[in-house]
Write an enzyme that holds these catalytic residues in place. Structure first.
Site, mmCIF file in Angstrom:
data_model
loop_
_atom_site.group_PDB
_atom_site.id
_atom_site.type_symbol
_atom_site.label_atom_id
_atom_site.label_comp_id
_atom_site.label_asym_id
_atom_site.label_seq_id
_atom_site.Cartn_x
_atom_site.Cartn_y
_atom_site.Cartn_z
ATOM 1 C CD1 TRP A 1 45.566 42.046 35.764
ATOM 2 C CD2 TRP A 1 46.238 42.442 38.234
ATOM 3 N NE1 TRP A 1 44.604 42.895 36.618
ATOM 4 C CE2 TRP A 1 45.034 43.143 37.806
ATOM 5 C CE3 TRP A 1 46.935 42.258 39.379
ATOM 6 C CZ2 TRP A 1 44.600 43.732 39.094
ATOM 7 C CZ3 TRP A 1 46.408 42.924 40.485
ATOM 8 C CH2 TRP A 1 45.455 43.618 40.322
ATOM 9 C CG ASP B 1 41.988 37.869 43.831
ATOM 10 O OD1 ASP B 1 42.408 37.268 43.097
ATOM 11 O OD2 ASP B 1 41.162 38.993 43.283
ATOM 12 C CG ASP C 1 44.603 35.270 39.452
ATOM 13 O OD1 ASP C 1 45.100 34.337 38.840
ATOM 14 O OD2 ASP C 1 43.696 35.764 38.984
#
Length: 311
Positions: A221, A142, A163
């Site tokens: 997502w 992230d 991600d």
């Protein structure tokens, strides 16, 4: 996308108030956050915070009521903002939080050294009309929370494993370098568009993808996740299937994942997920310029004249 409050734009877009940050004490402040704090609430002037070379161990917030701030180093390699924070709540961990509109970041390294233990966001961008030039954005999981608003990234280097570009911004990445450090099969993007009526999504234009293991281009997502790669070099790190439905086949019908004239060993489409798109010239056209982010109306040149702060 509407902003949450009425912003009064500066009358002069070529002149900025100059604030210098220098750890040696030769500037106006020795800490970046102190310089940000010195900007008045409901700011309506261009403010240029010039950060002299050094490693700044700070966790920064640019509050929503302080628009029109530029935070600039001279070279990303020697102007480093670093912190070490993480956990399951990715929104709590960022090294740098941009909540204000009309922010510009230039020639900075923004780093979260939390590592492989969990989510560790380096940069969170939640303000509208934010632009980043020549920045290095580094973490593991992230890395970049491209949260909400219209954003532009140019000549940036973004590194992560899982991600590492995620959120629901409407963002154009131009000539950026995405580097996957996943040793397995990590995802580069996790875009969160949840309605076909929302003009959000990520466009990677003229970018480069490299890495050390395997990577997929994105996973959803949000049910209407939208990601486009155009004219982008893809090394062999990109897995043949390219895209993943994150274990929910229903999303295959609602996401919009496309590629346009990409090249390199990872760009072969013969084994790509059948529900992804090989865009035609006509389909790609809306994504090949700054139209999606409305950039022509808000992207601004760097100021050419400076007034020193009164501090």
């Amino acid at each position: 996308m509407a902003t949450s409050s009425i912003i009064t734009s500066p009358k002069n877009m070529s002149t900025a108030i100059l604030i210098r940050v220098d750890q040696s004490g030769q500037g106006d402040y020795t800490k970046i956050q102190d310089a940000i704090n010195s900007v008045p609430s409901n700011n309506s002037e261009l403010v240029f915070i010039w950060v002299k070379p050094g490693t700044y161990r700070e966790k920064l917030v640019v509050p929503a009521d302080k628009p029109f701030i530029t935070l600039s180093g001279t070279e990303a390699s020697d102007t480093i903002i670093t912190w070490n924070d993480g956990g399951e709540e990715g929104s709590e961990s960022p090294t740098v939080n941009i909540l204000a509109s009309d922010f510009v970041g230039r020639y900075l390294t923004i780093q979260n050294k939390y590592g492989k233990s969990g989510k560790g966001v380096a940069l969170r961008v939640s303000g509208d009309k934010a632009a980043f030039y020549g920045c290095r954005i580094l973490s593991y999981q992230d890395t970049l929370l491209d949260d909400s608003g219209r954003h532009y990234y140019k000549n940036c280097y973004i590194e992560g494993a899982t991600d590492f570009v995620f959120g629901n911004g409407a963002s154009l990445f131009e000539r950026c370098h995405l580097h996957s450090i996943s040793e397995g099969n990590g995802a580069i993007t996790a875009q969160k568009r949840e309605s076909p009526l929302k003009n959000t999504g990520y466009v990677f234009l003229g970018c480069k993808i490299t890495g050390i293991g395997g990577a997929i281009l994105g996973r959803p997502w949000g049910s209407y996740s939208r990601v486009i790669y155009a004219l982008t070099y893809m090394s062999g790190v990109v897995q043949p299937e390219g895209w993943n439905d994150w274990g929910d086949e229903t999303k295959q019908k609602t996401v919009y994942y496309g590629e346009y004239k990409c090249y390199g060993p990872g760009a072969k489409r013969d084994k790509r997920a059948k529900w992804s798109h090989n865009l035609t010239n006509e389909e790609a056209a809306p994504f090949l310029n700054k139209t999606m982010i409305g950039g022509r109306s808000w992207l601004r040149a760097a100021p050419t004249q400076f007034n020193k702060t009164s501090n």
